[in-house]
Design a protein around this motif. Structure first.
Motif, PDB file in Angstrom:
ATOM      1  N   ASP A 174      -2.481  12.051  -2.159  1.00 54.55           N
ATOM      2  CA  ASP A 174      -2.288  13.079  -3.185  1.00 54.55           C
ATOM      3  C   ASP A 174      -1.864  12.459  -4.512  1.00 54.55           C
ATOM      4  O   ASP A 174      -2.348  12.857  -5.577  1.00 54.55           O
ATOM      5  CB  ASP A 174      -1.253  14.107  -2.739  1.00 54.55           C
ATOM      6  CG  ASP A 174      -1.750  14.989  -1.603  1.00 54.55           C
ATOM      7  OD1 ASP A 174      -2.979  15.061  -1.390  1.00 54.55           O
ATOM      8  OD2 ASP A 174      -0.902  15.598  -0.929  1.00 54.55           O
ATOM      9  N   ASP A 175      -0.957  11.490  -4.479  1.00 53.14           N
ATOM     10  CA  ASP A 175      -0.505  10.836  -5.706  1.00 53.14           C
ATOM     11  C   ASP A 175      -1.643  10.068  -6.374  1.00 53.14           C
ATOM     12  O   ASP A 175      -1.794  10.106  -7.599  1.00 53.14           O
ATOM     13  CB  ASP A 175       0.663   9.888  -5.433  1.00 53.14           C
ATOM     14  CG  ASP A 175       1.973  10.618  -5.201  1.00 53.14           C
ATOM     15  OD1 ASP A 175       2.027  11.844  -5.440  1.00 53.14           O
ATOM     16  OD2 ASP A 175       2.945   9.965  -4.779  1.00 53.14           O
TER      17      ASP A 175
ATOM     18  N   ILE B  99       5.010   9.072 -11.038  1.00 53.26           N
ATOM     19  CA  ILE B  99       4.586   8.775  -9.667  1.00 53.26           C
ATOM     20  C   ILE B  99       4.191   7.317  -9.453  1.00 53.26           C
ATOM     21  O   ILE B  99       4.084   6.879  -8.305  1.00 53.26           O
ATOM     22  CB  ILE B  99       3.427   9.703  -9.218  1.00 53.26           C
ATOM     23  CG1 ILE B  99       2.183   9.504 -10.068  1.00 53.26           C
ATOM     24  CG2 ILE B  99       3.879  11.156  -9.212  1.00 53.26           C
ATOM     25  CD1 ILE B  99       0.966  10.296  -9.614  1.00 53.26           C
ATOM     26  N   ALA B 100       3.983   6.565 -10.533  1.00 59.44           N
ATOM     27  CA  ALA B 100       3.504   5.186 -10.402  1.00 59.44           C
ATOM     28  C   ALA B 100       4.647   4.188 -10.519  1.00 59.44           C
ATOM     29  O   ALA B 100       5.663   4.445 -11.167  1.00 59.44           O
ATOM     30  CB  ALA B 100       2.459   4.904 -11.476  1.00 59.44           C
TER      31      ALA B 100
ATOM     32  N   LEU C 195       0.390   2.424  -7.697  1.00 58.35           N
ATOM     33  CA  LEU C 195       1.248   3.259  -6.849  1.00 58.35           C
ATOM     34  C   LEU C 195       1.666   2.426  -5.643  1.00 58.35           C
ATOM     35  O   LEU C 195       0.822   1.868  -4.944  1.00 58.35           O
ATOM     36  CB  LEU C 195       0.480   4.500  -6.398  1.00 58.35           C
ATOM     37  CG  LEU C 195      -0.038   5.361  -7.536  1.00 58.35           C
ATOM     38  CD1 LEU C 195      -1.427   5.857  -7.252  1.00 58.35           C
ATOM     39  CD2 LEU C 195       0.896   6.499  -7.779  1.00 58.35           C
ATOM     40  N   ARG C 196       2.953   2.350  -5.424  1.00 53.37           N
ATOM     41  CA  ARG C 196       3.475   1.555  -4.306  1.00 53.37           C
ATOM     42  C   ARG C 196       3.231   2.303  -2.989  1.00 53.37           C
ATOM     43  O   ARG C 196       3.476   3.495  -2.893  1.00 53.37           O
ATOM     44  CB  ARG C 196       4.973   1.319  -4.488  1.00 53.37           C
ATOM     45  CG  ARG C 196       5.561   0.321  -3.520  1.00 53.37           C
ATOM     46  CD  ARG C 196       7.033   0.051  -3.788  1.00 53.37           C
ATOM     47  NE  ARG C 196       7.408  -0.085  -5.182  1.00 53.37           N
ATOM     48  CZ  ARG C 196       7.309  -1.212  -5.896  1.00 53.37           C
ATOM     49  NH1 ARG C 196       6.822  -2.295  -5.332  1.00 53.37           N
ATOM     50  NH2 ARG C 196       7.694  -1.256  -7.148  1.00 53.37           N
ATOM     51  N   ILE C 197       2.745   1.581  -1.998  1.00 51.76           N
ATOM     52  CA  ILE C 197       2.534   2.161  -0.677  1.00 51.76           C
ATOM     53  C   ILE C 197       3.833   2.054   0.116  1.00 51.76           C
ATOM     54  O   ILE C 197       4.407   0.978   0.237  1.00 51.76           O
ATOM     55  CB  ILE C 197       1.386   1.452   0.077  1.00 51.76           C
ATOM     56  CG1 ILE C 197       0.076   1.666  -0.661  1.00 51.76           C
ATOM     57  CG2 ILE C 197       1.300   1.957   1.513  1.00 51.76           C
ATOM     58  CD1 ILE C 197      -1.106   0.923  -0.069  1.00 51.76           C
ATOM     59  N   ALA C 198       4.288   3.165   0.619  1.00 49.96           N
ATOM     60  CA  ALA C 198       5.514   3.191   1.422  1.00 49.96           C
ATOM     61  C   ALA C 198       5.116   3.223   2.892  1.00 49.96           C
ATOM     62  O   ALA C 198       4.795   4.270   3.438  1.00 49.96           O
ATOM     63  CB  ALA C 198       6.352   4.407   1.062  1.00 49.96           C
TER      64      ALA C 198
END
Length: 108
Positions: free
Chosen positions: A3-4, A73-74, A94-97
């Motif tokens: 979504d982000d 968000i980034a 965007l960092r992947i969690a």
């Protein structure tokens, strides 16, 4: 994360169309790069606008909040100029969690 990334892509493409000075027959380029740590969204515009993207100073306005959303968000965002042609590339990462176990293995 999906979504982000979709939201960031939508905001950056919309900005390229609305603010780069490109014409109806110009092409907007889009690249999505996924690594173990980040999703990078890149949007290339052929526009001749002399000004680069900038953050809106009035966040309560109904229009013009795209980069504020991207920044929220980034992990990072920026702008690169094209040396060999007009236009620019606006990108965000965007960092992947991942869960505590980390990314899934590539091998089955």
């Amino acid at each position: 994360m999906v979504d982000d990334a979709a939201l960031a892509a939508s905001e950056l493409v919309t900005n390229a169309i609305r603010h780069s000075g490109c014409q109806a027959d110009d092409v907007i380029g889009f690249t999505l790069v996924v690594t173990d740590a980040f999703v990078r969204v890149e949007v290339r515009d052929p526009g001749a606008s002399l000004t680069g993207p900038r953050l809106r100073s009035e966040p309560d306005e109904e229009d013009g909040r795209g980069l504020l959303i991207v920044q929220a968000i980034a992990a990072a965002w920026g702008v690169g100029r094209h040396d060999d042609r007009p236009g620019r590339t606006v990108w965000c990462a965007l960092r992947i969690a991942w869960p505590t176990s980390g990314p899934p293995d590539a091998a089955p």
